[in-house]
Design an enzyme around this catalytic site. Structure first.
Site, PDB file in Angstrom:
ATOM      1  N   SER A  22       0.823  -1.207   0.000  1.00  0.00           N
ATOM      2  CA  SER A  22       0.000   0.000   0.000  1.00  0.00           C
ATOM      3  C   SER A  22       0.853   1.251   0.000  1.00  0.00           C
ATOM      4  O   SER A  22       0.335   2.341  -0.149  1.00  0.00           O
ATOM      5  CB  SER A  22      -0.923  -0.013   1.214  1.00  0.00           C
ATOM      6  OG  SER A  22      -0.209  -0.329   2.378  1.00  0.00           O
TER       7      SER A  22
ATOM      8  N   HIS B  33      -2.242  -2.682  -6.307  1.00  0.00           N
ATOM      9  CA  HIS B  33      -2.751  -2.392  -4.967  1.00  0.00           C
ATOM     10  C   HIS B  33      -4.266  -2.562  -4.926  1.00  0.00           C
ATOM     11  O   HIS B  33      -5.014  -1.746  -5.463  1.00  0.00           O
ATOM     12  CB  HIS B  33      -2.337  -0.960  -4.571  1.00  0.00           C
ATOM     13  CG  HIS B  33      -2.777  -0.581  -3.204  1.00  0.00           C
ATOM     14  ND1 HIS B  33      -3.118   0.706  -2.867  1.00  0.00           N
ATOM     15  CD2 HIS B  33      -2.944  -1.314  -2.077  1.00  0.00           C
ATOM     16  CE1 HIS B  33      -3.472   0.747  -1.597  1.00  0.00           C
ATOM     17  NE2 HIS B  33      -3.380  -0.477  -1.105  1.00  0.00           N
TER      18      HIS B  33
ATOM     19  N   GLU C 273      -5.209  -0.173  -7.888  1.00  0.00           N
ATOM     20  CA  GLU C 273      -4.273   0.896  -8.235  1.00  0.00           C
ATOM     21  C   GLU C 273      -3.038   0.231  -8.850  1.00  0.00           C
ATOM     22  O   GLU C 273      -2.491  -0.705  -8.257  1.00  0.00           O
ATOM     23  CB  GLU C 273      -3.897   1.574  -6.909  1.00  0.00           C
ATOM     24  CG  GLU C 273      -3.499   2.976  -6.983  1.00  0.00           C
ATOM     25  CD  GLU C 273      -3.349   3.613  -5.582  1.00  0.00           C
ATOM     26  OE1 GLU C 273      -3.168   4.814  -5.562  1.00  0.00           O
ATOM     27  OE2 GLU C 273      -3.400   2.935  -4.538  1.00  0.00           O
TER      28      GLU C 273
ATOM     29  N   ASN D 264      -3.793   6.057  -0.726  1.00  0.00           N
ATOM     30  CA  ASN D 264      -3.350   6.305   0.642  1.00  0.00           C
ATOM     31  C   ASN D 264      -2.762   7.691   0.841  1.00  0.00           C
ATOM     32  O   ASN D 264      -2.748   8.216   1.954  1.00  0.00           O
ATOM     33  CB  ASN D 264      -2.357   5.229   1.088  1.00  0.00           C
ATOM     34  CG  ASN D 264      -3.092   3.961   1.454  1.00  0.00           C
ATOM     35  OD1 ASN D 264      -4.173   4.016   2.015  1.00  0.00           O
ATOM     36  ND2 ASN D 264      -2.527   2.823   1.109  1.00  0.00           N
TER      37      ASN D 264
HETATM   38  N1  CAA Z   1     -15.485 -10.182   1.867  1.00  0.00           N
HETATM   39  C1  CAA Z   1     -16.468 -10.344   0.970  1.00  0.00           C
HETATM   40  N2  CAA Z   1     -17.603  -9.638   0.974  1.00  0.00           N
HETATM   41  C2  CAA Z   1     -17.793  -8.746   1.976  1.00  0.00           C
HETATM   42  C3  CAA Z   1     -16.819  -8.537   2.964  1.00  0.00           C
HETATM   43  C4  CAA Z   1     -15.620  -9.304   2.881  1.00  0.00           C
HETATM   44  N3  CAA Z   1     -14.626  -9.153   3.772  1.00  0.00           N
HETATM   45  N4  CAA Z   1     -17.286  -7.604   3.816  1.00  0.00           N
HETATM   46  C5  CAA Z   1     -18.499  -7.233   3.371  1.00  0.00           C
HETATM   47  N5  CAA Z   1     -18.814  -7.922   2.250  1.00  0.00           N
HETATM   48  C6  CAA Z   1     -20.023  -7.791   1.438  1.00  0.00           C
HETATM   49  C7  CAA Z   1     -21.219  -8.310   2.183  1.00  0.00           C
HETATM   50  O1  CAA Z   1     -21.357  -9.703   1.997  1.00  0.00           O
HETATM   51  C8  CAA Z   1     -22.349  -7.537   1.549  1.00  0.00           C
HETATM   52  O2  CAA Z   1     -22.736  -8.135   0.324  1.00  0.00           O
HETATM   53  P1  CAA Z   1     -24.292  -8.122  -0.157  1.00  0.00           P
HETATM   54  O3  CAA Z   1     -24.713  -6.682  -0.105  1.00  0.00           O
HETATM   55  O4  CAA Z   1     -24.211  -8.654  -1.532  1.00  0.00           O
HETATM   56  O5  CAA Z   1     -24.999  -8.988   0.800  1.00  0.00           O
HETATM   57  C9  CAA Z   1     -21.708  -6.192   1.197  1.00  0.00           C
HETATM   58  O6  CAA Z   1     -20.293  -6.412   1.199  1.00  0.00           O
HETATM   59  C10 CAA Z   1     -22.066  -5.129   2.207  1.00  0.00           C
HETATM   60  O7  CAA Z   1     -21.671  -5.600   3.484  1.00  0.00           O
HETATM   61  P2  CAA Z   1     -22.489  -5.340   4.819  1.00  0.00           P
HETATM   62  O8  CAA Z   1     -23.959  -5.208   4.490  1.00  0.00           O
HETATM   63  O9  CAA Z   1     -22.090  -6.351   5.817  1.00  0.00           O
HETATM   64  O10 CAA Z   1     -21.924  -3.998   5.399  1.00  0.00           O
HETATM   65  P3  CAA Z   1     -21.822  -2.566   4.750  1.00  0.00           P
HETATM   66  O11 CAA Z   1     -22.965  -2.233   3.870  1.00  0.00           O
HETATM   67  O12 CAA Z   1     -21.521  -1.688   5.888  1.00  0.00           O
HETATM   68  O13 CAA Z   1     -20.538  -2.649   3.800  1.00  0.00           O
HETATM   69  C11 CAA Z   1     -18.229  -2.358   3.452  1.00  0.00           C
HETATM   70  C12 CAA Z   1     -19.305  -3.038   4.296  1.00  0.00           C
HETATM   71  C13 CAA Z   1     -18.305  -2.870   2.021  1.00  0.00           C
HETATM   72  C14 CAA Z   1     -16.904  -2.747   4.065  1.00  0.00           C
HETATM   73  C15 CAA Z   1     -18.478  -0.797   3.463  1.00  0.00           C
HETATM   74  O14 CAA Z   1     -18.662  -0.349   4.775  1.00  0.00           O
HETATM   75  C16 CAA Z   1     -17.356  -0.017   2.829  1.00  0.00           C
HETATM   76  O15 CAA Z   1     -17.281   0.118   1.622  1.00  0.00           O
HETATM   77  N6  CAA Z   1     -16.472   0.550   3.674  1.00  0.00           N
HETATM   78  C17 CAA Z   1     -15.304   1.296   3.211  1.00  0.00           C
HETATM   79  C18 CAA Z   1     -14.241   0.319   2.803  1.00  0.00           C
HETATM   80  C19 CAA Z   1     -13.011   1.018   2.306  1.00  0.00           C
HETATM   81  O16 CAA Z   1     -12.896   2.233   2.247  1.00  0.00           O
HETATM   82  N7  CAA Z   1     -12.041   0.190   1.923  1.00  0.00           N
HETATM   83  C20 CAA Z   1     -10.774   0.693   1.467  1.00  0.00           C
HETATM   84  C21 CAA Z   1      -9.852   0.758   2.628  1.00  0.00           C
HETATM   85  S1  CAA Z   1      -8.300   1.406   2.132  1.00  0.00           S
HETATM   86  C22 CAA Z   1      -7.490   0.103   1.516  1.00  0.00           C
HETATM   87  O17 CAA Z   1      -7.903  -1.024   1.489  1.00  0.00           O
HETATM   88  C23 CAA Z   1      -6.143   0.468   1.006  1.00  0.00           C
HETATM   89  C24 CAA Z   1      -5.066   0.415   1.981  1.00  0.00           C
HETATM   90  O18 CAA Z   1      -3.926   0.229   1.532  1.00  0.00           O
HETATM   91  C25 CAA Z   1      -5.201   0.639   3.422  1.00  0.00           C
END
Ligand code: CAA
Length: 286
Positions: A123, A144, A156, A194
């Site tokens: 990342s 990424h 990315e 990031n």
């Molecule tokens: N694996 C697979 N599917 C997943 C999952 C996982 N770990 N977590 C959630 N899901 C799926 C669920 O099964 C659900 O699917 P359906 O709608 O088809 O049933 C869907 O995602 C939505 O999940 P939830 O209803 O449980 O919860 P939510 O609506 O709150 O969504 C989330 C969860 C998708 C994580 C959402 O909150 C989100 O988009 N959050 C932001 C995530 C983000 O910003 N990620 C980037 C982080 S930065 C990064 O990764 C880079 C780095 O280098 C740090």
């Protein structure tokens, strides 16, 4: 087996959250996947987690049972990276520690066939530096993924200084085959996502540190006020506070710019072992 421009067999190194997510989407997309970790048991545990998540998608009616069965048949846990001898590409997704990544890229370079692309899911660590640990820097590239990989649409892509166009095009094709949209970032600290996301999270921690708002008000303010799916403190817990701190350190040291100084409160939480969701406590308790 084929040339680097055609990736049919994918190695994934690291069977944790990110590696398992990458193996999951690759197997569903029809690639042959070899999942490796430090040992076979960890790779098998990674596959078991993927199988459980895919089973839930079948229950929800999102995937057909036959498609999941076929995907799991394409996903083979292997015993360590030395077993990645028949791959066209490897995506490395191990802990974000530079010395570890450099050592593993040296080992991948020795184990993988000469035509294989070596991609890193880092990342924030410079791709150019990772590439220089191998004898094939032209075949090393940044790929990424975002967490959770099966849900997030973005990959990315980062060219190291020596990455050649054939490698880059093959990597772009792979990301597309996995159903992802790509953006291209220069090989500079934090790349795009990031570089923008972590200072926001760090600022949210600073707002908490300075008492500008409560934890819940900072998260609600950003969630409802800027339409983010999670507030920044919830997202920090989700990513892992140690990862957030490590990325801020890379931004701070890599740019020598004080505007990226990690918030002391973030550092203190990490010192306490309050790493977010994975440790049961961060800004929230789980
Ligand atoms: N694996 C697979 N599917 C997943 C999952 C996982 N770990 N977590 C959630 N899901 C799926 C669920 O099964 C659900 O699917 P359906 O709608 O088809 O049933 C869907 O995602 C939505 O999940 P939830 O209803 O449980 O919860 P939510 O609506 O709150 O969504 C989330 C969860 C998708 C994580 C959402 O909150 C989100 O988009 N959050 C932001 C995530 C983000 O910003 N990620 C980037 C982080 S930065 C990064 O990764 C880079 C780095 O280098 C740090």
């Amino acid at each position: 087996m084929s040339g680097a421009s055609q990736i049919n067999t994918l190695g994934v190194l690291g069977a944790g959250q990110m590696g398992a997510g990458i193996a999951h989407v690759a197997a569903l997309a029809g690639l042959e996947v070899r999942l490796a970790d430090a040992d076979l048991a960890r790779a098998q545990a990674g596959k078991a987690g993927i199988a459980a998540r895919l089973a839930r998608d079948v229950e929800k009616g999102k995937l057909a049972a036959e498609a999941v069965e076929a995907a799991l048949a394409r996903l083979t846990p292997v015993d360590g990276l030395a077993a990645l001898t028949d791959v066209d590409c490897v995506v490395e997704a191990v802990t974000e520690r530079e010395s570890l990544k450099l050592e593993l890229f040296r080992q991948l370079d020795a184990a993988c066939p000469p035509h294989a692309i070596l991609a890193s899911n880092t990342s924030s660590i410079p791709i150019t530096r990772i590439a220089a640990a191998t004898r094939r820097p032209h075949k090393v590239v940044g790929m990424h993924f975002m967490n959770p990989v099966p849900v997030m649409k973005l990959v990315e892509l980062i060219r190291g200084l020596a990455t050649d166009e054939e490698t880059f095009a093959a990597t772009e094709g792979l990301a597309r085959r996995l159903g992802k949209t790509t953006v291209v970032a220069r090989d500079m600290p934090g790349f795009i996502v990031n570089r923008v996301l972590m200072p926001m999270i760090n600022e949210a921690v600073t707002a908490l540190y300075e008492g500008i708002g409560t934890r819940d008000d900072i998260d609600a303010g950003m969630k409802l006020g800027t339409n983010q799916p999670m507030g920044p403190l919830t997202l920090a817990d989700f990513i892992g506070l140690d990862t957030c701190l490590a990325i801020m350190e890379v931004l701070y040291q890599g740019t020598s710019d004080s505007k990226y100084r990690p918030c002391p409160l973030l550092r203190q939480y990490v010192d306490a072992g309050w790493l977010g969701r994975k440790s049961g406590r961060g800004f929230y308790t789980y």
